[in-house]
Design an enzyme around this catalytic site. Structure first.
Site, PDB file in Angstrom:
ATOM      1  N   HIS A  19     -16.574   4.444  -4.786  1.00 18.26           N
ATOM      2  CA  HIS A  19     -15.718   5.603  -4.487  1.00 18.26           C
ATOM      3  C   HIS A  19     -15.869   6.689  -5.559  1.00 18.26           C
ATOM      4  CE1 HIS A  19     -12.802   3.392  -1.509  1.00 18.26           C
ATOM      5  NE2 HIS A  19     -14.042   3.415  -1.112  1.00 18.26           N
TER       6      HIS A  19
ATOM      7  N   ARG B 155       0.848  -1.201   0.000  1.00 12.65           N
ATOM      8  CA  ARG B 155       0.000   0.000   0.000  1.00 12.65           C
ATOM      9  C   ARG B 155       0.884   1.253   0.000  1.00 12.65           C
ATOM     10  NH1 ARG B 155      -4.920   1.939   4.101  1.00 12.65           N
ATOM     11  NH2 ARG B 155      -5.158   3.971   3.133  1.00 12.65           N
TER      12      ARG B 155
ATOM     13  N   ARG C  95      -0.826   7.989   3.846  1.00 10.62           N
ATOM     14  CA  ARG C  95      -1.879   7.358   4.655  1.00 10.62           C
ATOM     15  C   ARG C  95      -1.433   5.971   5.158  1.00 10.62           C
ATOM     16  NH1 ARG C  95      -5.733   7.333   8.350  1.00 10.62           N
ATOM     17  NH2 ARG C  95      -7.252   5.699   8.022  1.00 10.62           N
TER      18      ARG C  95
ATOM     19  N   CYS D 217     -19.192  -1.575   0.043  1.00  6.10           N
ATOM     20  CA  CYS D 217     -18.231  -0.616   0.581  1.00  6.10           C
ATOM     21  C   CYS D 217     -18.864   0.097   1.761  1.00  6.10           C
ATOM     22  CB  CYS D 217     -17.904   0.402  -0.510  1.00  6.10           C
ATOM     23  SG  CYS D 217     -16.900   1.784   0.041  1.00  6.10           S
ATOM     24  N   ASP D 218     -18.040   0.449   2.737  1.00  5.84           N
ATOM     25  CA  ASP D 218     -18.595   1.106   3.923  1.00  5.84           C
ATOM     26  C   ASP D 218     -18.711   2.629   3.783  1.00  5.84           C
ATOM     27  OD1 ASP D 218     -15.974   1.853   3.982  1.00  5.84           O
ATOM     28  OD2 ASP D 218     -15.624   1.309   6.064  1.00  5.84           O
TER      29      ASP D 218
ATOM     30  N   ASN E 228     -10.641  -4.187  -0.907  1.00  6.55           N
ATOM     31  CA  ASN E 228     -10.444  -3.143  -1.912  1.00  6.55           C
ATOM     32  C   ASN E 228      -9.444  -3.565  -2.974  1.00  6.55           C
ATOM     33  OD1 ASN E 228     -12.096  -0.868  -1.511  1.00  6.55           O
ATOM     34  ND2 ASN E 228     -11.020  -0.426   0.406  1.00  6.55           N
TER      35      ASN E 228
ATOM     36  N   TYR F  76     -14.590  10.475  -1.935  1.00  8.30           N
ATOM     37  CA  TYR F  76     -13.449  10.022  -2.753  1.00  8.30           C
ATOM     38  C   TYR F  76     -13.351  10.773  -4.077  1.00  8.30           C
ATOM     39  CZ  TYR F  76     -12.099   6.104   0.230  1.00  8.30           C
ATOM     40  OH  TYR F  76     -11.625   5.334   1.260  1.00  8.30           O
TER      41      TYR F  76
END
Ligand code: NAD
Ligand code: LMR
Length: 443
Positions: free
Chosen positions: A199, A93, A286, A169-170, A147, A264
């Site tokens: 998103h 990531r 992040r 998706c939350d 994701n 997003y």
């Protein structure tokens, strides 16, 4: 009430303890017979598994709990698989975020080149999980929130069209929670209309059960404060970088003042701001914030529980943001016809958008799965943006399946986050190098 057997795939995830605590908090709605954790990283799995074993013995001794790295053991005799895996973990990531930034482009987990890179890593693992699930528990449903959901869902649509996989998706739920706070309601009081991609979408209506429309009131608030609220309403998205994101919704609303935006969208509509102004530090992204925050907290809480032999005094917090998973599982298990925003094949739900595009829209979920609700025609501006982005997602999946360098380059060129074909190529070549272990060979 029937009791269910569940496997959580990605059992070593930072979200696992919160989700397990949330499940324990919801046993009256969704009784559990067996709970298994499954991860392909033995160390991460054992660290959380040992701690949760103690928690379960203390709080719900009737539940048969186990954790494993063996797929057969994990997936035999289960009704539901809750999947939240991260192929390549935070190490990758971090690269997804830092490589694009090196080229002056948005570096984000699911949006832009980072999301595409993560997508090409995730597809193979998710498809493998589906196959394992179908082998050992053919009637099992996978509730997948791994994701990048848009690319993963498109890959499932193409590669496993008949599988019992629900992608969700939350973010729509999390933002609705903020909206409900703004108008002094609870999310359960509200029904929404929404259209977009994962998103990448807009709310066109937020009504209570009596039919009162709150959109104007919420828009008025968002035009001044974004989705920033005074009260802590969403325990998942509270870090500093998320506060910036909630605030930025104000400028997203300015672009389309009729609808409420998904946060997003900032990566597509204000990429220059994200890179230059918001403080995208190329050396601290992040991923670093999560590794120094959520990951440390969760794993050190687990360590303390194991050392003390009890969870008293050092409990995991409840991931209450994730009750949508229980709502979804209940909808399937008890045919509740719950209305939920889901990621599904369009098939006419958005009337003037491609039938075979994966979109995000409200659905009625029953034991047969989600039935998308018609959202009618959407305006030209949103349609054009969505068409560009959905083509990015489709090309990325085709590139994975065909091993095509050309298609992946085209996917990157089409992403609104990237300024030119030249920059797209430079980023792609760096991503190929970084993802050698995970991506198919591209020629
Ligand atoms: P994490 O790295 O802490 O956890 C992921 C776990 O998956 C790791 O323990 C890893 O070893 C494991 N894993 C990787 N590949 C696997 C495989 N093939 N089989 C089994 N396990 C595997 O990551 P996290 O931050 O906790 O996030 C987990 C996932 O949930 C990510 O995909 C993240 O993007 C997603 N997520 C989704 C939503 C949503 O609503 N859609 C919200 C938050 C997080
Ligand atoms: C994060 O918190 O950055 C992610 O893991 C999940 C998200 O919602 O962005």
């Amino acid at each position: 009430m029937k009791k269910f057997s569940i496997v959580i795939a990605g059992g070593g995830s930072t979200y696992t303890p919160g989700i397990v605590m949330m499940l324990l908090d919801n046993l009256d709605r969704f009784p559990i017979k067996t709970l298994k954790l499954y991860d392909n990283d033995e160390e991460r799995q054992a660290a959380l598994g040992k701690a949760l074993d103690i928690v379960l013995k203390e709080k719900a001794p009737d539940i048969e709990f186990s954790y494993t790295t063996d797929p057969e053991e994990a997936f035999t005799n289960v009704d539901f698989c809750f999947a939240h895996i991260r192929t390549g973990k935070y190490k990758m990531r971090e690269l997804d975020e830092k490589i694009p930034l090196k080229h002056g482009v948005v570096g984000q987990e699911t949006c832009g080149p980072g999301g595409i890179a993560y997508g090409l890593r995730s597809i193979g693992d998710i498809i493998e999980l589906i196959d394992i699930m179908e082998k050992y528990s053919p009637d099992c449903w996978m509730l997948n929130y791994s994701n990048p959901a848009a690319i993963v869902a498109e890959a499932c649509r193409i590669l496993r069209p008949n599988s019992r996989v629900l992608n969700i998706c939350d973010m729509p739920v999390g933002t609705l929670r903020r909206m409900s706070q703004i108008i002094g309601k609870t999310p359960e009081d509200l029904d929404v209309r929404y259209f977009g991609l994962n998103h990448f979408g807009w709310w066109t209506s937020v009504k209570d059960k009596e039919g009162h429309e709150y959109l104007p009131e919420i828009r008025d608030y968002v035009s001044k404060h974004g989705y920033l609220t005074q009260i802590e309403v969403d325990t998942q998205h509270m870090d500093q970088s998320w506060q910036e994101t909630h605030k930025k919704a104000k400028d997203l609303l300015a672009v389309e003042p009729r609808f409420l935006p998904n946060t997003y969208l900032k990566y597509y509509l204000y990429p220059d701001y994200v890179v230059k102004v918001e403080g995208s530090d190329p050396d601290y992204t992040r991923a670093n914030e999560v590794m120094d925050g959520r990951e440390k907290e969760v794993f050190s809480a687990a360590k303390t529980i194991v050392e003390k032999g009890t969870s008293e005094g050092s409990e995991f917090s409840i991931g209450s943001h994730a009750t949508f998973i229980v709502d979804l599982a209940r909808a399937i298990a008890f045919n509740t016809h719950e209305r939920m925003v889901m990621i599904v094949e369009n098939n006419g739900a958005i009337a003037n958008f491609d039938d075979n595009a994966v979109v995000e829209v409200p659905c009625i979920v029953s034991s047969d799965g989600p039935e998308p609700l018609s959202q009618g025609n959407i305006p030209e501006f949103e349609r054009a943006l969505m068409y560009q982005q959905v083509t990015v997602e489709k090309l990325a999946v085709q590139a994975y399946i065909e091993g095509s360098y050309q298609k992946l380059w085209q996917a990157l060129i089409l992403s609104k986050t990237i300024p030119s074909a030249k920059v797209a190529k430079e980023i792609l070549d760096d991503l190929i190098e970084a993802n050698k272990e995970y991506w198919p060979e591209l020629t």
